[in-house]
Design a protein around this motif. Structure first.
Motif, PDB file in Angstrom:
ATOM      1  N   ASP A  22       0.818  -1.193   0.000  1.00  0.00           N
ATOM      2  CA  ASP A  22       0.000   0.000   0.000  1.00  0.00           C
ATOM      3  C   ASP A  22       0.869   1.267   0.000  1.00  0.00           C
ATOM      4  O   ASP A  22       1.831   1.361   0.769  1.00  0.00           O
ATOM      5  CB  ASP A  22      -0.897  -0.039   1.244  1.00  0.00           C
ATOM      6  CG  ASP A  22      -1.793   1.160   1.364  1.00  0.00           C
ATOM      7  OD1 ASP A  22      -2.792   1.212   0.634  1.00  0.00           O
ATOM      8  OD2 ASP A  22      -1.482   2.029   2.204  1.00  0.00           O
ATOM      9  N   ASP A  23       0.518   2.243  -0.838  1.00  0.00           N
ATOM     10  CA  ASP A  23       1.298   3.481  -0.937  1.00  0.00           C
ATOM     11  C   ASP A  23       1.311   4.268   0.366  1.00  0.00           C
ATOM     12  O   ASP A  23       2.350   4.799   0.774  1.00  0.00           O
ATOM     13  CB  ASP A  23       0.757   4.369  -2.058  1.00  0.00           C
ATOM     14  CG  ASP A  23       1.059   3.843  -3.442  1.00  0.00           C
ATOM     15  OD1 ASP A  23       1.962   2.999  -3.584  1.00  0.00           O
ATOM     16  OD2 ASP A  23       0.383   4.283  -4.390  1.00  0.00           O
ATOM     17  N   GLU A  24       0.164   4.380   1.009  1.00  0.00           N
ATOM     18  CA  GLU A  24       0.078   5.146   2.260  1.00  0.00           C
ATOM     19  C   GLU A  24       0.931   4.495   3.350  1.00  0.00           C
ATOM     20  O   GLU A  24       1.649   5.182   4.080  1.00  0.00           O
ATOM     21  CB  GLU A  24      -1.373   5.259   2.719  1.00  0.00           C
ATOM     22  CG  GLU A  24      -1.575   6.114   3.947  1.00  0.00           C
ATOM     23  CD  GLU A  24      -1.214   7.578   3.741  1.00  0.00           C
ATOM     24  OE1 GLU A  24      -0.852   8.221   4.755  1.00  0.00           O
ATOM     25  OE2 GLU A  24      -1.280   8.092   2.620  1.00  0.00           O
ATOM     26  N   ALA A  50      10.142   2.072  13.164  1.00  0.00           N
ATOM     27  CA  ALA A  50       9.203   2.481  12.119  1.00  0.00           C
ATOM     28  C   ALA A  50       8.206   1.374  11.818  1.00  0.00           C
ATOM     29  O   ALA A  50       7.000   1.626  11.652  1.00  0.00           O
ATOM     30  CB  ALA A  50       9.960   2.876  10.857  1.00  0.00           C
ATOM     31  N   GLN A  51       8.680   0.149  11.774  1.00  0.00           N
ATOM     32  CA  GLN A  51       7.806  -0.983  11.500  1.00  0.00           C
ATOM     33  C   GLN A  51       6.818  -1.189  12.656  1.00  0.00           C
ATOM     34  O   GLN A  51       5.637  -1.458  12.432  1.00  0.00           O
ATOM     35  CB  GLN A  51       8.635  -2.245  11.261  1.00  0.00           C
ATOM     36  CG  GLN A  51       7.906  -3.309  10.498  1.00  0.00           C
ATOM     37  CD  GLN A  51       8.819  -4.448  10.093  1.00  0.00           C
ATOM     38  OE1 GLN A  51       9.747  -4.808  10.806  1.00  0.00           O
ATOM     39  NE2 GLN A  51       8.556  -5.010   8.938  1.00  0.00           N
ATOM     40  N   ALA A  52       7.282  -1.026  13.879  1.00  0.00           N
ATOM     41  CA  ALA A  52       6.396  -1.169  15.041  1.00  0.00           C
ATOM     42  C   ALA A  52       5.311  -0.094  15.034  1.00  0.00           C
ATOM     43  O   ALA A  52       4.140  -0.378  15.328  1.00  0.00           O
ATOM     44  CB  ALA A  52       7.210  -1.092  16.336  1.00  0.00           C
ATOM     45  N   LYS A  57      -0.977   1.238  13.359  1.00  0.00           N
ATOM     46  CA  LYS A  57      -2.003   1.804  12.468  1.00  0.00           C
ATOM     47  C   LYS A  57      -2.553   0.758  11.503  1.00  0.00           C
ATOM     48  O   LYS A  57      -3.730   0.774  11.167  1.00  0.00           O
ATOM     49  CB  LYS A  57      -1.422   2.978  11.692  1.00  0.00           C
ATOM     50  CG  LYS A  57      -2.451   3.676  10.830  1.00  0.00           C
ATOM     51  CD  LYS A  57      -1.943   4.955  10.247  1.00  0.00           C
ATOM     52  CE  LYS A  57      -3.049   5.620   9.444  1.00  0.00           C
ATOM     53  NZ  LYS A  57      -2.614   6.889   8.891  1.00  0.00           N
ATOM     54  N   PHE A  58      -1.683  -0.116  11.032  1.00  0.00           N
ATOM     55  CA  PHE A  58      -2.062  -1.159  10.075  1.00  0.00           C
ATOM     56  C   PHE A  58      -1.696  -2.520  10.681  1.00  0.00           C
ATOM     57  O   PHE A  58      -0.611  -3.036  10.432  1.00  0.00           O
ATOM     58  CB  PHE A  58      -1.310  -0.982   8.748  1.00  0.00           C
ATOM     59  CG  PHE A  58      -1.555   0.324   8.055  1.00  0.00           C
ATOM     60  CD1 PHE A  58      -2.684   0.506   7.271  1.00  0.00           C
ATOM     61  CD2 PHE A  58      -0.649   1.370   8.154  1.00  0.00           C
ATOM     62  CE1 PHE A  58      -2.912   1.699   6.603  1.00  0.00           C
ATOM     63  CE2 PHE A  58      -0.865   2.564   7.491  1.00  0.00           C
ATOM     64  CZ  PHE A  58      -2.008   2.736   6.720  1.00  0.00           C
ATOM     65  N   PRO A  59      -2.570  -3.123  11.477  1.00  0.00           N
ATOM     66  CA  PRO A  59      -2.208  -4.363  12.166  1.00  0.00           C
ATOM     67  C   PRO A  59      -2.016  -5.579  11.255  1.00  0.00           C
ATOM     68  O   PRO A  59      -1.296  -6.504  11.620  1.00  0.00           O
ATOM     69  CB  PRO A  59      -3.361  -4.609  13.141  1.00  0.00           C
ATOM     70  CG  PRO A  59      -4.400  -3.601  12.852  1.00  0.00           C
ATOM     71  CD  PRO A  59      -3.858  -2.607  11.894  1.00  0.00           C
ATOM     72  N   HIS A  60      -2.604  -5.579  10.090  1.00  0.00           N
ATOM     73  CA  HIS A  60      -2.461  -6.743   9.198  1.00  0.00           C
ATOM     74  C   HIS A  60      -1.049  -6.789   8.613  1.00  0.00           C
ATOM     75  O   HIS A  60      -0.532  -5.777   8.141  1.00  0.00           O
ATOM     76  CB  HIS A  60      -3.500  -6.670   8.075  1.00  0.00           C
ATOM     77  CG  HIS A  60      -3.644  -7.972   7.341  1.00  0.00           C
ATOM     78  ND1 HIS A  60      -2.759  -8.370   6.369  1.00  0.00           N
ATOM     79  CD2 HIS A  60      -4.550  -8.972   7.478  1.00  0.00           C
ATOM     80  CE1 HIS A  60      -3.121  -9.555   5.911  1.00  0.00           C
ATOM     81  NE2 HIS A  60      -4.206  -9.942   6.564  1.00  0.00           N
ATOM     82  N   TYR A  63       0.584  -4.966   5.359  1.00  0.00           N
ATOM     83  CA  TYR A  63       1.056  -3.584   5.315  1.00  0.00           C
ATOM     84  C   TYR A  63       2.477  -3.408   5.840  1.00  0.00           C
ATOM     85  O   TYR A  63       3.202  -2.531   5.386  1.00  0.00           O
ATOM     86  CB  TYR A  63       0.109  -2.677   6.103  1.00  0.00           C
ATOM     87  CG  TYR A  63      -1.259  -2.607   5.496  1.00  0.00           C
ATOM     88  CD1 TYR A  63      -1.531  -1.752   4.444  1.00  0.00           C
ATOM     89  CD2 TYR A  63      -2.288  -3.421   5.959  1.00  0.00           C
ATOM     90  CE1 TYR A  63      -2.788  -1.697   3.871  1.00  0.00           C
ATOM     91  CE2 TYR A  63      -3.546  -3.369   5.397  1.00  0.00           C
ATOM     92  CZ  TYR A  63      -3.784  -2.503   4.342  1.00  0.00           C
ATOM     93  OH  TYR A  63      -5.020  -2.455   3.774  1.00  0.00           O
ATOM     94  N   TRP A  64       2.892  -4.192   6.819  1.00  0.00           N
ATOM     95  CA  TRP A  64       4.208  -3.975   7.425  1.00  0.00           C
ATOM     96  C   TRP A  64       5.156  -5.162   7.251  1.00  0.00           C
ATOM     97  O   TRP A  64       6.369  -5.001   7.352  1.00  0.00           O
ATOM     98  CB  TRP A  64       4.067  -3.660   8.921  1.00  0.00           C
ATOM     99  CG  TRP A  64       3.258  -4.654   9.666  1.00  0.00           C
ATOM    100  CD1 TRP A  64       1.925  -4.586   9.953  1.00  0.00           C
ATOM    101  CD2 TRP A  64       3.703  -5.911  10.204  1.00  0.00           C
ATOM    102  NE1 TRP A  64       1.515  -5.705  10.624  1.00  0.00           N
ATOM    103  CE2 TRP A  64       2.582  -6.536  10.799  1.00  0.00           C
ATOM    104  CE3 TRP A  64       4.927  -6.555  10.236  1.00  0.00           C
ATOM    105  CZ2 TRP A  64       2.663  -7.771  11.424  1.00  0.00           C
ATOM    106  CZ3 TRP A  64       5.005  -7.793  10.848  1.00  0.00           C
ATOM    107  CH2 TRP A  64       3.884  -8.388  11.439  1.00  0.00           C
ATOM    108  N   GLY A  65       4.638  -6.339   6.950  1.00  0.00           N
ATOM    109  CA  GLY A  65       5.471  -7.534   6.876  1.00  0.00           C
ATOM    110  C   GLY A  65       6.304  -7.653   5.616  1.00  0.00           C
ATOM    111  O   GLY A  65       7.237  -8.441   5.558  1.00  0.00           O
TER     112      GLY A  65
END
Length: 72
Positions: A22-24, A50-52, A57-60, A63-65
């Motif tokens: 996702d861009d955001e 930053a990842q934490a 905001k994005f728990p799925h 978005y962060w994995g």
């Protein structure tokens, strides 16, 4: 691949995604990463922070994995 090309070109560290993200979420991760890096002068710690923050905001994991930091 692309990762190897950057290493051969002299990159000491690479922050990349493993899949289309996702861009955001990407924007927020990068802003937080660079803010944290300036504060801590430690790329690995800045990335973890930053990842934490992104996870709140994005728990799925979509978005962060996807993001990984390779190198120094």
């Amino acid at each position: 691949g692309l990762q190897r090309a950057f290493k051969v070109a002299g990159a000491k560290a690479i922050l990349m995604s493993l899949w289309k993200v996702d861009d955001e979420a990407t924007k927020e991760l990068m802003i937080n990463f660079y803010d944290n890096w300036l504060k801590t002068n430690n790329k690995k710690q800045a990335f973890r922070l930053a990842q934490a923050k992104l996870r709140t905001k994005f728990p799925h994991p979509y978005y962060w994995g996807a993001f990984i930091l390779i190198g120094e």
